[in-house]
Structure formats: C-alpha cells, structure tokens
Design a protein around this motif. Structure first.
Motif, short mmCIF file in Angstrom:
data_model
loop_
_atom_site.label_atom_id
_atom_site.label_comp_id
_atom_site.label_asym_id
_atom_site.label_seq_id
_atom_site.Cartn_x
_atom_site.Cartn_y
_atom_site.Cartn_z
N SER A 85 0.83 -1.21 0.00
CA SER A 85 0.00 0.00 0.00
C SER A 85 0.86 1.25 0.00
CB SER A 85 -0.94 0.00 1.20
OG SER A 85 -1.84 -1.10 1.16
N ASN A 86 1.95 1.21 0.78
CA ASN A 86 2.81 2.39 0.90
C ASN A 86 3.68 2.61 -0.33
OD1 ASN A 86 1.81 2.89 3.46
ND2 ASN A 86 3.49 1.81 4.50
N ASN A 87 3.92 1.55 -1.10
CA ASN A 87 4.85 1.67 -2.22
C ASN A 87 4.17 1.84 -3.58
OD1 ASN A 87 7.85 1.22 -1.40
ND2 ASN A 87 6.69 -0.20 -0.14
N MET A 88 2.86 1.73 -3.63
CA MET A 88 2.18 1.85 -4.93
C MET A 88 2.31 3.25 -5.52
SD MET A 88 -1.26 -0.44 -4.50
CE MET A 88 -1.98 0.24 -5.98
N CYS A 89 2.08 4.28 -4.73
CA CYS A 89 2.18 5.65 -5.26
C CYS A 89 3.60 6.01 -5.66
CB CYS A 89 1.61 6.64 -4.24
SG CYS A 89 -0.21 6.60 -4.16
N PRO A 90 4.62 5.66 -4.87
CA PRO A 90 5.99 5.90 -5.35
C PRO A 90 6.28 5.16 -6.66
CG PRO A 90 6.02 5.54 -2.99
CD PRO A 90 4.61 5.26 -3.43
N PHE A 91 5.71 3.97 -6.82
CA PHE A 91 5.90 3.24 -8.07
C PHE A 91 5.25 4.02 -9.22
CE2 PHE A 91 3.90 0.33 -11.16
CZ PHE A 91 5.04 -0.21 -11.72
N ILE A 92 4.03 4.54 -9.02
CA ILE A 92 3.36 5.32 -10.06
C ILE A 92 4.18 6.57 -10.39
CG2 ILE A 92 1.31 6.69 -10.59
CD1 ILE A 92 0.81 3.71 -10.73
N ARG A 93 4.68 7.23 -9.36
CA ARG A 93 5.50 8.43 -9.58
C ARG A 93 6.76 8.10 -10.38
NH1 ARG A 93 4.93 13.04 -6.90
NH2 ARG A 93 3.72 11.98 -5.26
N PHE A 94 7.37 6.96 -10.06
CA PHE A 94 8.57 6.54 -10.78
C PHE A 94 8.25 6.27 -12.26
CE2 PHE A 94 11.26 2.97 -12.26
CZ PHE A 94 12.49 3.61 -12.23
N GLU A 95 7.11 5.63 -12.52
CA GLU A 95 6.73 5.34 -13.89
C GLU A 95 6.42 6.62 -14.66
OE1 GLU A 95 6.85 2.45 -15.55
OE2 GLU A 95 7.79 1.69 -13.72
N ILE A 96 5.83 7.60 -13.98
CA ILE A 96 5.56 8.88 -14.63
C ILE A 96 6.86 9.57 -15.02
CG2 ILE A 96 4.70 11.22 -14.20
CD1 ILE A 96 2.37 9.97 -12.69
N GLU A 97 7.86 9.48 -14.16
CA GLU A 97 9.16 10.06 -14.50
C GLU A 97 9.77 9.38 -15.72
OE1 GLU A 97 10.66 12.78 -13.37
OE2 GLU A 97 8.79 13.09 -12.28
N LYS A 98 9.58 8.09 -15.83
CA LYS A 98 10.07 7.38 -17.01
C LYS A 98 9.34 7.84 -18.26
CE LYS A 98 10.93 2.93 -16.64
NZ LYS A 98 10.77 1.49 -16.30
N ILE A 99 8.02 8.06 -18.12
CA ILE A 99 7.25 8.57 -19.25
C ILE A 99 7.73 9.97 -19.62
CG2 ILE A 99 4.95 9.36 -19.97
CD1 ILE A 99 3.80 7.05 -18.29
N ASN A 100 8.01 10.81 -18.61
CA ASN A 100 8.51 12.15 -18.88
C ASN A 100 9.84 12.10 -19.62
OD1 ASN A 100 6.38 13.56 -17.73
ND2 ASN A 100 7.31 13.58 -15.70
N ALA A 101 10.68 11.14 -19.26
CA ALA A 101 11.95 10.99 -19.96
C ALA A 101 11.72 10.63 -21.43
CB ALA A 101 12.81 9.92 -19.28
N GLU A 102 10.72 9.77 -21.67
CA GLU A 102 10.38 9.42 -23.05
C GLU A 102 9.78 10.63 -23.78
OE1 GLU A 102 7.81 6.07 -22.88
OE2 GLU A 102 9.27 4.80 -21.86
N MET A 103 8.98 11.41 -23.07
CA MET A 103 8.36 12.58 -23.67
C MET A 103 9.39 13.60 -24.12
SD MET A 103 5.15 12.04 -23.69
CE MET A 103 4.65 13.69 -24.08
N ARG A 104 10.48 13.69 -23.37
CA ARG A 104 11.52 14.65 -23.73
C ARG A 104 12.21 14.29 -25.03
NH1 ARG A 104 12.08 14.97 -17.97
NH2 ARG A 104 13.53 13.21 -17.92
N GLU A 105 12.03 13.06 -25.46
CA GLU A 105 12.61 12.63 -26.73
C GLU A 105 11.76 13.09 -27.91
OE1 GLU A 105 15.59 11.18 -27.00
OE2 GLU A 105 15.71 11.45 -24.81
N HIS A 106 10.49 13.46 -27.66
CA HIS A 106 9.63 13.94 -28.73
C HIS A 106 10.02 15.36 -29.11
CE1 HIS A 106 6.58 10.76 -29.11
NE2 HIS A 106 6.82 10.54 -27.83
#
Length: 476
Positions: free
Chosen positions: A186-207
C-alpha cells in the motif's frame, strides 16, 4: 509504444506564448476511455516487467526472533477490472482503479536460533485500489511534463501460499507476514506510479516539437496557450506554423481564431486553419518547390512538339519545318492563396509559363511566355497520418507576357492550354502534393475512418473571414 502517443496528446497541456493557434486538438471522453485502456495495458505490462528489491525483516515470537528475506519477487498476473479516467474541469485528469488483483511469486528464507529454511511462495493480492490526480506542466525546453498531484493507494488483502512440502511451522510464521506485506505494498504503490511517470517524462523529452516534412519545410507543434479542460473534453492549441528547414522566422500573417464545436461522438478532433496551409504555401513557393517542367507528365497523352503550336502560331510553323520537342516551364509568381469556405478548399494560383523549343544540341530556346491565373479546388484526405490535398482545375485566364515568335491571340490557345493544364500541370502538382503534410506523430496509433470537413469561421467565432478544416476520427 501506443500509450506514449496517447500520453503525448494528453500531455500537451502547457502554457506557451500569448498567440493564436494554427491547429486545434480536442480529445473527447470517448478518446479518454480509449486512452485509459491503453494506459491500463501499459501499466500491466510495466508491472510484470518490474524488478522489485528484496524484502527483509524480523518478527518476534515466544521462542525468539525470526529473520526473514523475500527475494526474486515477480508479478505473474495483474488485472484491473474496474478502472476509470475522468476530467476535472480546469485542473487535470483523475484516474481511479478499484478491486484490482495480482498474483506474485517469490522465494522466501527464514532463520532463527532454532531453525532455518527456504522455499518458494505465491502471493495472492486482492482489493487493490488507487486514486490519482495528474496535471501537466512543461520543462525549460518546452517539453510537456506529467505531474502527480495527489495519490492514494490501498491493498485490502494478501494471502501467502508456501510450497506443499513446507511445514506447518513455516506456514504459521509466513501467515504473520501477510499484514506487514499488505502495508508495504500500500505504501509503495504511489511511489511506483511516480517513478513510472518520471520514465514517461523521460520518453516525452525525446519527442521533438518540430517535425521535418521534407528537405524544404518543417512544422512547429508547440503549444501556444494553456488548455481548456471541461468535464467532457480537453482542448489545446498548437502553433501549427510551417517554416523553412532550419529557419524559425515568423510568417508575415497571423492565424485567425476558431473554435471546434462540442461533438463527442468521436475520440479526436483536429482543426487545421487557413494559416497552417498558407504558411506551407509560402514556404514551398519561396523554396522553388512549385516550379515544374512539363514534359514527362504529358508523354502518356501526346508528344508535345512545335507542330502542336504551329497550327495556331504561324511563325512557329515557318521557323521549324522539322518538328522539335517542346517543354513548358511553369513557375508561380506569388505564393498560392488558400481559402477555406464551408465544404470547399479553394486555391488561387498566379504564375508564368514559358514555352521552349528543344534544339538539336539539347539546349532550349524560348518561344513565348504566358501569364496564368488559375482557380482550383482541392479535395482533402488523410493517409498514413498525413493530410494530402488533391487539386482540380476550375478556371484559368491567360495573357501574353513576352514572345519571340510574334504577336498572336492568346485566346486561340485557350482550349489547348486547358488540356495541358488539366493533363500536365495539375497532375504534376498533385504528384508533389501527395507527399502530404504530417499530422502530429502519435507513435503506432492510426486514425480509423477519419472524416475531413471544411468550415468557414462564423461571426460568433469573433471573425467572419477565414476558415478551418476539421479532422474527426479515432485511433486504432
């Protein structure tokens, strides 16, 4: 990756310059629902591919402390049976997941002063819920950035099953791990989502916000202002300027405002203004891309020679007893003017056509030059994520600019030139136009059965002149 294309659309909610757009995009609730499924599929795949750190700890019982380690954690199955995405007017996107389940396998190892052992375990997770609100900003390089504004997560129950040959003692001990494991997840789900969003942001910067169309032109997909988010759709404005490759100079004209009406039967609406098309016309005119030499285009109909003109212009017949090949060099004298009206796209073209004879030594000699003004209409289609116009000649006017073969009545050439324009010049122009103008890239997403309509800007849209094109469709 399909989800990146969808997130690219969702993430273009960013403030930019105080300017009017050349392109407008609207994503409806139907589009969001489609994107939700893409996002869920993407999240499921990412969770299955995720590498989890080992979990270690100690539990105390009457016989003393027991150290435990859970390693090689792997998600074998995950299911989001109840997920929804909705818009928060003026704010962002709300993601809700309820009653999700997962199956996890891992290795376990326990050790105490009395015993030690290890084996495999299966963890059945149920009642997973997640509520997250996302907004979008931009970085210093004007790339869109997803922000996790709030997140709440909870896991209702976890059941741990050990190997069949594990003793009752180990099973008793492992049952006590269910509660702390539930809390940990329960405590780690939101940090996991935040981490995945950062990965998406890194991909977005390639656009890239600028896409090169060909060797002549590039298109700017930067946002010009903040999005308008209602309870049924997301509307955002794109600069939509076409400029020469490597040159970001502004066009001498500005886009007129227009609005996409509320129609929510399709996933995606794209509004393209006269400004977008006119900026393309200006760039291609300045680059010389519209200059054509007509010869090959007519070869399938007839061979153009001095005899073709000799019956109309006597001096040509007298000067060239033996027929010589003739070429036509067509150049616009100004950028074609594009007008959008309800249901039609009109192009007004002004140019000159030089008629040249090919001599025996392969050089050419000018016979005469005509000034041409023509009015055409264009049909618009979408193919392979490109807007492709196709011209059809409506009317034209000829006048004699210069002649090396004496004066003659240009009206005598009207039928002949009509045939050449319709069967040589227009097909040559369409051959170049078939390369199309690229729409914003959406990875592997393709518009399904897109509908193209042409509208005139209405008085209630502030301006009563100009027009825009609406592309409606949904991604595949």
């Amino acid at each position: 990756m399909k989800v990146c294309g969808f997130l690219f659309l969702l993430s273009l909610f960013t403030p930019w310059l105080d300017a009017k757009p050349g392109i407008k995009v609207k994503i409806t609730q139907k589009g969001l629902d489609y994107g939700k499924q893409l996002g869920i599929d993407f999240l499921e795949q990412r969770i299955k591919e995720q590498t989890f750190a080992n979990v270690s700890g100690q539990e105390t019982y009457g016989f003393g402390g027991v150290d435990y380690t859970i390693s090689e954690i792997k998600v074998d199955a995950v299911e989001f049976s109840n997920a929804s995405v909705s818009l928060i007017p003026g704010t962002g996107i709300n993601l809700e997941i309820k009653d999700a389940t997962a199956t996890v396998t891992a290795h376990w190892r326990v050790r105490s002063w009395l015993f030690r052992n290890s084996g495999k375990m299966t963890v059945l997770i149920s009642g997973v819920s997640l509520s997250a609100v996302l907004s979008v900003s931009r970085d210093n390089a004007s790339h869109p950035v997803l922000l996790l504004e709030s997140c709440e997560a909870k896991v209702d129950a976890i059941h741990i099953e050990l190997d069949k040959d594990a003793s009752w003692l180990y099973k008793y001990f492992v049952n006590h791990l269910e509660k702390p494991t539930c809390v940990s997840l329960s405590n780690n789900m939101c940090p996991f989502i935040r981490f995945e969003i950062e990965k998406i942001n890194a991909e977005m910067r390639e656009h890239k916000v600028q896409a090169q169309i060909d060797s002549f032109a590039q298109v700017d997909y930067s946002l010009v202002n903040s999005p308008v988010i209602s309870d049924t759709s997301i509307n955002f404005d794109i600069k939509g300027t076409i400029s020469p490759v490597g040159n970001d100079l502004e066009t001498p004209f500005k886009p007129e405002p227009f609005n996409i009406p509320e129609e929510n039967n399709t996933m995606l609406h794209i509004g393209i203004s006269e400004y977008f098309l006119q900026s393309a016309s200006l760039v291609y005119y300045a680059s010389g891309a519209f200059d054509v030499s007509i010869a090959k285009e007519l070869s399938s109909y007839f061979r153009l020679t001095t005899n073709s003109f000799g019956t109309i212009i006597p001096k040509i017949a007298r000067s060239y007893k033996t027929p010589r090949p003739v070429t036509l060099d067509l150049k616009p004298t100004a950028a074609p003017v594009i007008r959008l009206h309800n249901g039609s796209t009109v192009l007004e073209i002004a140019g000159s056509m030089e008629v040249l004879v090919v001599l025996k030594n392969s050089t050419t000699q000018s016979m005469f030059t005509l000034s041409i003004t023509a009015r055409t209409h264009a049909s618009l289609n979408i193919f392979e994520q490109k807007l492709i116009p196709s011209l059809c000649l409506d009317s034209f006017h000829l006048s004699l600019t210069h002649s090396n073969v004496g004066f003659f009545k240009v009206s005598l050439l009207k039928n002949f030139m009509s045939y050449i324009l319709r069967n040589g010049v227009i097909p040559a122009a369409n051959g170049k136009l078939k390369e199309g103008l690229p729409l914003s890239k959406m990875d592997s997403m393709m518009l399904v059965e897109p509908v193209v309509t042409v509208h005139q800007v209405l008085p209630q849209d502030v301006y009563c002149h100009g027009g825009w094109i609406k592309l409606m469709g949904g991604p595949d």
